[in-house]
Scaffold this motif. Structure first.
Motif, PDB file in Angstrom:
ATOM      1  N   ASP A  62       9.719  12.131  -2.890  1.00  0.00           N
ATOM      2  CA  ASP A  62       9.753  10.156  -2.461  1.00  0.00           C
ATOM      3  C   ASP A  62      10.999   9.690  -3.243  1.00  0.00           C
ATOM      4  N   GLY A 105       0.735  -1.088  -0.058  1.00  0.00           N
ATOM      5  CA  GLY A 105      -0.063   0.602  -0.017  1.00  0.00           C
ATOM      6  C   GLY A 105       1.031   1.556   0.067  1.00  0.00           C
ATOM      7  N   GLU A 106       2.182   1.112   0.877  1.00  0.00           N
ATOM      8  CA  GLU A 106       2.871   2.630   0.558  1.00  0.00           C
ATOM      9  C   GLU A 106       2.979   2.654  -0.196  1.00  0.00           C
ATOM     10  N   ARG A 114       0.988   4.238  -3.224  1.00  0.00           N
ATOM     11  CA  ARG A 114       0.496   5.458  -2.589  1.00  0.00           C
ATOM     12  C   ARG A 114       1.753   6.700  -3.917  1.00  0.00           C
ATOM     13  N   GLU A 148       1.144   6.734  -6.647  1.00  0.00           N
ATOM     14  CA  GLU A 148      -0.862   7.260  -6.805  1.00  0.00           C
ATOM     15  C   GLU A 148      -0.235   8.691  -7.282  1.00  0.00           C
TER      16      GLU A 148
END
Length: 128
Positions: free
Chosen positions: A82, A31-32, A35, A38
């Motif tokens: 990121d 999920g991270e 993200r 995303e």
């Protein structure tokens, strides 16, 4: 005589080995990762930069004509934060800004390639 231990020593897994994922920790980790990707434009940006390509902001604008300047800048900032994209500002007038993938960002290429192949196989799978 040395006392006997009743528990195993807890340590990090040896280099190159995956940690002991549980269904919960694996779901959270994936999920991270998702993200980070995303955003409507992030994948388009990444595919423009794969293969060691270096692009100026204006080149990315031309390659993705549907994106606004504001949104492109925002998505690039997030990818930079990121650790996926590297931004280099050359001290010129007018300023020359170039974007490329970091080593970490380039490591996404085989992952996204596998996802692309997985998606393509969906049409071939009878249950789909």
């Amino acid at each position: 005589m040395e006392p006997t231990r009743t528990h195993k020593k807890v340590s990090d897994p040896p280099a190159g080995e995956e940690p002991g994922w549980t269904p919960v920790t694996a779901a959270l980790a994936v999920g991270e990762a998702l993200r980070v990707l995303e955003g409507r434009w992030k994948l388009l940006i990444l595919f423009q930069l794969f293969g060691g390509n270096v692009r100026r902001f204006s080149e990315l604008e031309r390659a993705i004509p549907e994106v606004t300047q504001k949104m492109l800048a925002q998505q690039l900032r997030q990818l930079e934060a990121d650790g996926i994209v590297r931004r280099v500002v050359h001290p010129e007038i007018p300023p020359k800004v170039e974007y490329s993938l970091t080593v970490w960002g380039q490591s996404l290429c085989p992952v996204l390639d596998a996802l692309l192949k997985w998606s393509a196989r969906r049409e071939e799978t009878p249950e789909a």
